[in-house]
Motif scaffolding. Structure first.
Motif, PDB file in Angstrom:
ATOM      1  N   SER A  22       0.899   6.404   2.484  1.00 17.86           N
ATOM      2  CA  SER A  22       2.196   6.296   3.215  1.00 17.86           C
ATOM      3  C   SER A  22       2.337   7.330   4.119  1.00 17.86           C
ATOM      4  O   SER A  22       2.919   7.329   5.409  1.00 17.86           O
ATOM      5  CB  SER A  22       3.376   6.315   2.380  1.00 17.86           C
ATOM      6  OG  SER A  22       4.379   6.254   2.720  1.00 17.86           O
ATOM      7  N   ARG A  23       2.015   8.469   3.590  1.00 18.66           N
ATOM      8  CA  ARG A  23       1.911   9.830   4.622  1.00 18.66           C
ATOM      9  C   ARG A  23       1.378   9.551   5.813  1.00 18.66           C
ATOM     10  O   ARG A  23       1.778   9.967   6.859  1.00 18.66           O
ATOM     11  CB  ARG A  23       1.799  11.128   3.855  1.00 18.66           C
ATOM     12  CG  ARG A  23       2.802  11.369   3.084  1.00 18.66           C
ATOM     13  CD  ARG A  23       2.639  12.955   2.807  1.00 18.66           C
ATOM     14  NE  ARG A  23       1.669  12.956   1.685  1.00 18.66           N
ATOM     15  CZ  ARG A  23       1.303  13.304   0.579  1.00 18.66           C
ATOM     16  NH1 ARG A  23       2.360  13.619  -0.218  1.00 18.66           N
ATOM     17  NH2 ARG A  23       0.058  13.220  -0.062  1.00 18.66           N
ATOM     18  N   ILE A  24      -0.057   9.236   5.592  1.00 21.33           N
ATOM     19  CA  ILE A  24      -0.882   9.160   6.807  1.00 21.33           C
ATOM     20  C   ILE A  24      -0.282   7.898   7.678  1.00 21.33           C
ATOM     21  O   ILE A  24      -0.586   8.481   8.890  1.00 21.33           O
ATOM     22  CB  ILE A  24      -2.309   8.588   6.099  1.00 21.33           C
ATOM     23  CG1 ILE A  24      -2.872   9.784   5.413  1.00 21.33           C
ATOM     24  CG2 ILE A  24      -3.368   8.417   7.362  1.00 21.33           C
ATOM     25  CD1 ILE A  24      -4.210   9.504   4.756  1.00 21.33           C
ATOM     26  N   LEU A  25       0.142   6.981   7.146  1.00 20.80           N
ATOM     27  CA  LEU A  25       0.726   5.738   8.193  1.00 20.80           C
ATOM     28  C   LEU A  25       1.657   6.089   8.879  1.00 20.80           C
ATOM     29  O   LEU A  25       1.886   6.062  10.023  1.00 20.80           O
ATOM     30  CB  LEU A  25       0.905   4.404   7.090  1.00 20.80           C
ATOM     31  CG  LEU A  25       1.151   3.290   8.083  1.00 20.80           C
ATOM     32  CD1 LEU A  25       0.152   2.928   8.997  1.00 20.80           C
ATOM     33  CD2 LEU A  25       1.605   2.373   6.931  1.00 20.80           C
ATOM     34  N   LEU A  61       0.629  -1.183  -0.138  1.00 22.24           N
ATOM     35  CA  LEU A  61      -0.031  -0.056  -0.024  1.00 22.24           C
ATOM     36  C   LEU A  61       0.748   1.276   0.174  1.00 22.24           C
ATOM     37  O   LEU A  61       0.590   2.236  -0.738  1.00 22.24           O
ATOM     38  CB  LEU A  61      -0.937  -0.021   1.291  1.00 22.24           C
ATOM     39  CG  LEU A  61      -2.153  -0.857   1.061  1.00 22.24           C
ATOM     40  CD1 LEU A  61      -2.915  -0.990   2.411  1.00 22.24           C
ATOM     41  CD2 LEU A  61      -3.099  -0.614   0.021  1.00 22.24           C
ATOM     42  N   ARG A  62       1.926   1.159   0.642  1.00 22.97           N
ATOM     43  CA  ARG A  62       2.890   2.222   0.611  1.00 22.97           C
ATOM     44  C   ARG A  62       3.338   2.546  -0.680  1.00 22.97           C
ATOM     45  O   ARG A  62       3.572   3.562  -0.892  1.00 22.97           O
ATOM     46  CB  ARG A  62       3.894   2.019   1.615  1.00 22.97           C
ATOM     47  CG  ARG A  62       3.812   2.327   2.982  1.00 22.97           C
ATOM     48  CD  ARG A  62       4.859   2.101   3.925  1.00 22.97           C
ATOM     49  NE  ARG A  62       4.864   2.248   5.385  1.00 22.97           N
ATOM     50  CZ  ARG A  62       5.009   3.479   5.971  1.00 22.97           C
ATOM     51  NH1 ARG A  62       5.459   4.413   4.983  1.00 22.97           N
ATOM     52  NH2 ARG A  62       4.926   3.758   7.182  1.00 22.97           N
ATOM     53  N   GLN A  63       3.841   1.537  -1.460  1.00 31.02           N
ATOM     54  CA  GLN A  63       4.094   1.572  -2.584  1.00 31.02           C
ATOM     55  C   GLN A  63       3.261   2.052  -3.647  1.00 31.02           C
ATOM     56  O   GLN A  63       3.719   2.887  -4.410  1.00 31.02           O
ATOM     57  CB  GLN A  63       4.788   0.444  -3.057  1.00 31.02           C
ATOM     58  CG  GLN A  63       6.185   0.084  -2.427  1.00 31.02           C
ATOM     59  CD  GLN A  63       6.730  -1.532  -2.903  1.00 31.02           C
ATOM     60  OE1 GLN A  63       6.028  -2.197  -3.325  1.00 31.02           O
ATOM     61  NE2 GLN A  63       7.927  -1.871  -2.211  1.00 31.02           N
ATOM     62  N   SER A  64       2.262   1.566  -3.385  1.00 32.75           N
ATOM     63  CA  SER A  64       1.233   2.115  -4.517  1.00 32.75           C
ATOM     64  C   SER A  64       0.532   3.493  -4.325  1.00 32.75           C
ATOM     65  O   SER A  64      -0.032   3.771  -5.238  1.00 32.75           O
ATOM     66  CB  SER A  64       0.134   0.985  -4.763  1.00 32.75           C
ATOM     67  OG  SER A  64      -0.678   1.083  -3.375  1.00 32.75           O
TER      68      SER A  64
END
Length: 146
Positions: free
Chosen positions: A121-124, A113-116
């Motif tokens: 990624s910023r929220i996580l 999910l981070r890669q896509s």
């Protein structure tokens, strides 16, 4: 999840090739089942990456079965050593394996999910920062992270 294999004897005999094969097969079945119950999380990944659930399950758990020069499953053996209390029954072995695989799948899903999605990624990253800063803990209950 009933697998027809005694997980405790398989985990305690990782040097035997038949036990190793059984452990891989059982782990794959657990991973597929976990992905089916968490389909809403991985639907976006499967579509964007053109992956099947079977491929995603294999990708997620494959690192558990990397061997060292002595042909040992280092990650699994270390996880067994760190597990507290020690695994003494079949139910405890099944619970251990389910937790280990669920953790690995969640890590893999998060990575994909981070890669896509850079926004995800910023929220996580922000959530993880606030969790550490405030001294909170993540808890996984019935497939939901709180």
């Amino acid at each position: 999840m009933k697998t027809g294999v005694e997980i405790l004897s398989t985990l305690s005999n990782l040097n035997c090739p038949a036990s190793r094969k059984q452990l891989i097969e059982v782990s794959y079945k657990i991973a597929l089942t976990y992905l089916k119950y968490n389909f809403r999380k991985v639907k976006k990944i499967l579509i964007s990456e053109e992956l099947t659930p079977q491929e995603l399950a294999l990708d997620a758990i494959s690192s558990l079965f990397e061997s060292d020069e002595e042909n040992r499953f280092i990650i699994i053996e270390e996880a067994i050593k760190r597990w507290n209390p020690p695994i003494d029954s079949e139910k405890e072995a099944e619970f251990f394996l389910n937790k280990l695989i669920a953790s690995r799948i969640e890590q893999h899903i998060s990575l994909l999910l981070r890669q896509s999605d850079p926004f995800f990624s910023r929220i996580l990253d922000k959530i993880n920062y606030l969790i550490k800063k405030k001294g909170l803990k993540k808890s996984n209950y019935l497939g939901n992270v709180y």
